[in-house]
Design a protein around this motif. Structure first.
Motif, mmCIF file in Angstrom:
data_model
loop_
_atom_site.group_PDB
_atom_site.id
_atom_site.type_symbol
_atom_site.label_atom_id
_atom_site.label_comp_id
_atom_site.label_asym_id
_atom_site.label_seq_id
_atom_site.Cartn_x
_atom_site.Cartn_y
_atom_site.Cartn_z
ATOM 1 N N VAL A 1 0.833 -1.193 0.000
ATOM 2 C CA VAL A 1 0.000 0.000 0.000
ATOM 3 C C VAL A 1 0.877 1.255 0.000
ATOM 4 C CG1 VAL A 1 -1.581 1.364 1.419
ATOM 5 C CG2 VAL A 1 -2.028 -1.067 1.026
ATOM 6 N N ALA A 2 1.931 1.251 0.819
ATOM 7 C CA ALA A 2 2.824 2.408 0.881
ATOM 8 C C ALA A 2 3.522 2.637 -0.456
ATOM 9 C CB ALA A 2 3.847 2.222 1.996
ATOM 10 N N LEU A 3 3.902 1.587 -1.131
ATOM 11 C CA LEU A 3 4.540 1.732 -2.442
ATOM 12 C C LEU A 3 3.576 2.304 -3.473
ATOM 13 C CD1 LEU A 3 6.718 -1.516 -2.779
ATOM 14 C CD2 LEU A 3 7.546 0.840 -2.788
ATOM 15 N N VAL A 4 2.317 1.891 -3.413
ATOM 16 C CA VAL A 4 1.327 2.434 -4.348
ATOM 17 C C VAL A 4 1.147 3.934 -4.105
ATOM 18 C CG1 VAL A 4 -1.087 2.384 -5.077
ATOM 19 C CG2 VAL A 4 0.117 0.237 -4.628
ATOM 20 N N LEU A 5 0.950 4.305 -2.857
ATOM 21 C CA LEU A 5 0.755 5.720 -2.547
ATOM 22 C C LEU A 5 2.003 6.544 -2.846
ATOM 23 C CD1 LEU A 5 -1.330 5.683 0.751
ATOM 24 C CD2 LEU A 5 -2.048 6.537 -1.477
ATOM 25 N N ARG A 6 3.170 5.994 -2.528
ATOM 26 C CA ARG A 6 4.402 6.729 -2.808
ATOM 27 C C ARG A 6 4.584 6.924 -4.312
ATOM 28 N NH1 ARG A 6 10.271 4.455 -1.120
ATOM 29 N NH2 ARG A 6 10.092 3.544 -3.203
ATOM 30 N N SER A 7 4.214 5.928 -5.088
ATOM 31 C CA SER A 7 4.300 6.050 -6.547
ATOM 32 C C SER A 7 3.385 7.155 -7.054
ATOM 33 C CB SER A 7 3.930 4.716 -7.207
ATOM 34 O OG SER A 7 4.847 3.707 -6.847
ATOM 35 N N TRP A 8 2.197 7.251 -6.456
ATOM 36 C CA TRP A 8 1.271 8.325 -6.851
ATOM 37 C C TRP A 8 1.867 9.690 -6.514
ATOM 38 C CZ3 TRP A 8 -2.519 10.812 -3.206
ATOM 39 C CH2 TRP A 8 -3.278 11.791 -3.854
ATOM 40 N N VAL A 9 2.464 9.833 -5.332
ATOM 41 C CA VAL A 9 3.054 11.117 -4.939
ATOM 42 C C VAL A 9 4.188 11.496 -5.893
ATOM 43 C CG1 VAL A 9 4.252 12.390 -3.127
ATOM 44 C CG2 VAL A 9 2.437 10.781 -2.514
ATOM 45 N N PHE A 10 5.088 10.552 -6.172
ATOM 46 C CA PHE A 10 6.185 10.834 -7.098
ATOM 47 C C PHE A 10 5.651 11.160 -8.494
ATOM 48 C CE2 PHE A 10 9.333 8.502 -4.288
ATOM 49 C CZ PHE A 10 10.182 9.575 -4.129
ATOM 50 N N GLN A 11 4.570 10.493 -8.897
ATOM 51 C CA GLN A 11 3.985 10.780 -10.207
ATOM 52 C C GLN A 11 3.471 12.214 -10.259
ATOM 53 O OE1 GLN A 11 -0.030 9.365 -11.017
ATOM 54 N NE2 GLN A 11 0.062 11.322 -12.068
ATOM 55 N N LEU A 12 2.789 12.648 -9.209
ATOM 56 C CA LEU A 12 2.326 14.038 -9.161
ATOM 57 C C LEU A 12 3.493 15.009 -9.276
ATOM 58 C CD1 LEU A 12 -0.318 13.924 -6.252
ATOM 59 C CD2 LEU A 12 -0.772 13.969 -8.714
ATOM 60 N N LEU A 13 4.568 14.707 -8.573
ATOM 61 C CA LEU A 13 5.726 15.596 -8.562
ATOM 62 C C LEU A 13 6.394 15.669 -9.934
ATOM 63 C CD1 LEU A 13 7.185 14.528 -5.107
ATOM 64 C CD2 LEU A 13 6.460 16.847 -5.699
ATOM 65 N N THR A 14 6.647 14.531 -10.538
ATOM 66 C CA THR A 14 7.350 14.560 -11.826
ATOM 67 C C THR A 14 6.451 15.083 -12.937
ATOM 68 O OG1 THR A 14 8.840 13.340 -13.276
ATOM 69 C CG2 THR A 14 6.883 12.169 -12.555
ATOM 70 N N ASP A 15 5.144 14.781 -12.884
ATOM 71 C CA ASP A 15 4.213 15.347 -13.858
ATOM 72 C C ASP A 15 4.266 16.871 -13.841
ATOM 73 O OD1 ASP A 15 3.260 12.855 -14.613
ATOM 74 O OD2 ASP A 15 1.349 13.041 -13.558
ATOM 75 N N ALA A 16 4.409 17.434 -12.640
ATOM 76 C CA ALA A 16 4.341 18.886 -12.490
ATOM 77 C C ALA A 16 5.662 19.574 -12.791
ATOM 78 C CB ALA A 16 3.877 19.237 -11.076
ATOM 79 N N TYR A 17 6.771 19.035 -12.245
ATOM 80 C CA TYR A 17 8.057 19.727 -12.327
ATOM 81 C C TYR A 17 9.004 19.154 -13.380
ATOM 82 C CZ TYR A 17 6.611 21.427 -7.684
ATOM 83 O OH TYR A 17 5.925 21.979 -6.633
ATOM 84 N N GLY A 18 8.890 17.865 -13.681
ATOM 85 C CA GLY A 18 9.828 17.220 -14.587
ATOM 86 C C GLY A 18 10.834 16.387 -13.831
ATOM 87 N N ASP A 19 12.121 16.689 -14.000
ATOM 88 C CA ASP A 19 13.169 15.988 -13.244
ATOM 89 C C ASP A 19 13.003 16.300 -11.753
ATOM 90 O OD1 ASP A 19 14.023 15.384 -15.778
ATOM 91 O OD2 ASP A 19 15.961 16.398 -15.623
ATOM 92 N N ILE A 20 13.072 15.267 -10.936
ATOM 93 C CA ILE A 20 12.896 15.441 -9.487
ATOM 94 C C ILE A 20 13.809 14.467 -8.747
ATOM 95 C CG2 ILE A 20 10.479 16.215 -9.593
ATOM 96 C CD1 ILE A 20 9.745 13.248 -8.791
ATOM 97 N N PRO A 21 14.097 14.695 -7.467
ATOM 98 C CA PRO A 21 14.794 13.685 -6.676
ATOM 99 C C PRO A 21 13.909 12.451 -6.484
ATOM 100 C CG PRO A 21 14.963 15.848 -5.633
ATOM 101 C CD PRO A 21 13.942 15.971 -6.717
ATOM 102 N N TYR A 22 14.438 11.298 -6.832
ATOM 103 C CA TYR A 22 13.703 10.048 -6.594
ATOM 104 C C TYR A 22 14.550 9.062 -5.795
ATOM 105 C CZ TYR A 22 11.897 5.377 -7.147
ATOM 106 O OH TYR A 22 11.485 4.102 -6.876
ATOM 107 N N LYS A 23 15.638 8.580 -6.390
ATOM 108 C CA LYS A 23 16.426 7.530 -5.731
ATOM 109 C C LYS A 23 16.918 7.976 -4.361
ATOM 110 C CE LYS A 23 18.090 5.528 -10.079
ATOM 111 N NZ LYS A 23 19.278 5.353 -10.975
ATOM 112 N N GLN A 24 17.524 9.138 -4.308
ATOM 113 C CA GLN A 24 18.081 9.598 -3.043
ATOM 114 C C GLN A 24 17.002 10.145 -2.112
ATOM 115 O OE1 GLN A 24 21.407 12.218 -3.783
ATOM 116 N NE2 GLN A 24 22.603 10.617 -4.810
ATOM 117 N N ALA A 25 15.842 10.472 -2.658
ATOM 118 C CA ALA A 25 14.756 10.973 -1.814
ATOM 119 C C ALA A 25 14.122 9.868 -0.988
ATOM 120 C CB ALA A 25 13.689 11.644 -2.666
ATOM 121 N N THR A 26 14.379 8.620 -1.338
ATOM 122 C CA THR A 26 13.842 7.521 -0.530
ATOM 123 C C THR A 26 14.709 7.259 0.691
ATOM 124 O OG1 THR A 26 15.039 5.858 -1.834
ATOM 125 C CG2 THR A 26 12.808 6.422 -2.561
#
Length: 479
Positions: free
Chosen positions: A123-148
């Motif tokens: 469940v946490a992975l699904v929600l986290r994927s949605w949050v990251f999707q919102l972020l990258t959809d809006a801004y483009g390149d974003i911290p992902y690997k190191q943000a975890t």
């Protein structure tokens, strides 16, 4: 030598004393009636609520993406509707996404591993994927690997948008394998009331959404993902009562839109969508728009996007339409991924030749689901689907799906904004008094704090992606 020996003993004694004092202070400051370890159910509720509030709230939705896609418009304080922003305007999605949502979800993943509860992790992975999707959809390149792992990386590097989407697809595939309807129970789920079967459907529907997000750039990867879902025998959200959403309650836990309209009156429905709904004789018009306070010939009156303050206010507060009362209600839901959207996505997958499904059939089902979502009668649905204006055009599926999906996503500013950029329909006109030289915004600008606190990573992202301005096109936005 004796002095050195005494000094060493005193130093050691001081260190031990200091350590002991610190330990004593830690023990003194512990609440004997409270757990010292965060509980996954509390973290899950908190992360969901924080994300939904931001996703459905003012900065990212009402003052930005809903204006960009011309669902809403402003009748006062019209700067956002004219694309006038500062580098603090888009702070909320970034700050809440990283410091509240992702941090809490990362902690749930750790606790799930420690407690051997794969369902919490899924469940946490699904929600986290949605949050990251919102972020990258809006801004483009974003911290992902190191943000975890923010404890290790205080100034995380940015990942390219393509890499973020690919990683999210991997995360969602992993989540799907973790989620088990006969596995350990979870608590704190305010989306599906701890129903793991529905989380599995949500995971697949989100995989489908992201697969289509990259389909113009990476058609083979998109096909691979959708084929994997089929091979796994997975299912998608398959009814309106399975829509992924947070249903709000009474104040103080009311919908953010309801909360804002309790004290403000500077938003109206956009003329663009009102005109479209009128042209289609769309039964969703009285749901999406409120009647004008004063009687008017049209009853529902939208205002053009991006007017100067004086021009906007001259239209009259009582002679123009607010968004519909459905959206202003305290318990109005924050829709994350609807049944209608899932059907539109399946229609597009078929139209692209990725599946052998009937694209037109799914398109019609998607429209029907959206109409029923807002209470349309069977007769109204049948009449609408029989209209020549809404018939599916196989020669231009992006137009058919794009325009109807834009209507169905009303209120979901961030998602509607991403789909409009991807499908290029409807063909919107820039704000009347817009400040982008006749262009529309294509992304959010990074928060100013990234320039000051994470400058090296920020500069690398800008060098890769392009200028940090509203008109820079993101990787997924091909045309």
């Amino acid at each position: 030598m004796k002095f050195k020996y005494i000094t060493t003993i005193l130093s050691a004694t001081f260190i031990l004393t200091a350590t002991s004092c610190r330990k004593d202070l830690e023990e003194i400051n512990q609440n004997p009636n409270a757990s010292q370890t965060a509980q996954p159910d509390y973290l899950l509720t908190a992360a969901t609520k924080a994300t939904a509030d931001t996703y459905w709230g003012t900065a990212n939705n009402m003052d930005a993406s809903l204006l960009f896609v011309q669902h809403w418009a402003k009748i006062q304080y019209t700067d956002p509707d004219r694309y006038i922003y500062t580098n603090t305007s888009f702070q909320d999605l970034w700050t809440v996404g990283y410091t509240k949502s992702i941090v809490n979800l990362n902690q749930i993943i750790k606790l799930a591993d420690a407690q051997s509860n794969p369902n919490y992790k899924g469940v946490a992975l699904v929600l986290r994927s949605w949050v990251f999707q919102l972020l990258t959809d809006a801004y483009g390149d974003i911290p992902y690997k190191q943000a975890t792992n923010i404890n290790e990386y205080l100034t995380p590097a940015y990942d390219k948008q393509k890499d973020v989407y690919f990683a999210l697809l991997d995360d969602l595939k992993a989540a799907q394998s973790l989620l088990n309807t006969t596995g350990p129970a979870i608590l704190g789920d305010v989306i599906y009331a701890n129903n793991i079967a529905l989380w599995k459907k949500f995971a697949n529907s989100l995989r489908l959404r992201i697969a289509l997000r990259i389909a113009d750039r990476e058609p083979e990867k998109a096909k691979q993902v959708i084929t994997e879902i089929q091979t796994e025998g997975g299912s998608y959200i398959s009814a309106n009562n399975e829509t992924a959403q947070l249903v709000y309650q009474a104040s103080p836990n009311q919908n953010p839109i309801s909360n804002l309209f309790d004290t403000r009156d500077d938003y109206r429905i956009s003329k663009t969508i009102v005109d479209k709904l009128f042209a289609l004789a769309d039964p969703r018009l009285p749901v999406y728009a409120s009647k004008t306070q004063d009687a008017t010939p049209a009853t529902y009156v939208g205002i053009p996007n991006g007017l100067l303050v004086g021009d906007a206010s001259n239209l009259g507060f009582t002679k123009t339409s607010k968004p519909g009362t459905y959206f202003l209600a305290p318990n109005a839901p924050a829709v994350i991924l609807s049944y209608s959207e899932s059907l539109f996505d399946r229609a597009e997958a078929a139209a692209r030749g990725i599946t052998t499904d009937n694209a037109e059939s799914f398109y019609r089902q998607a429209i029907q689901a959206s109409l029923q979502q807002y209470g349309a009668t069977t007769a109204a649905v049948d009449t609408y689907l029989a209209s020549n204006a809404v018939q599916y055009d196989a020669t231009n599926y992006k137009k058919s799906i794009g325009e109807q999906k834009w209507i169905a996503l009303f209120g979901q500013g961030l998602e509607a904004y991403a789909e409009w950029r991807r499908l290029d329909y409807p063909q919107l006109q820039p704000a009347v008094a817009g400040t982008l030289s006749g262009k529309l915004p294509l992304r959010f600008i990074y928060p100013g704090t990234e320039q000051s606190l994470n400058r090296t990573s920020y500069q690398a992202a800008v060098a890769n992606q392009g200028a940090d301005v509203l008109t820079t096109k993101l990787w997924f936005d091909v045309n």
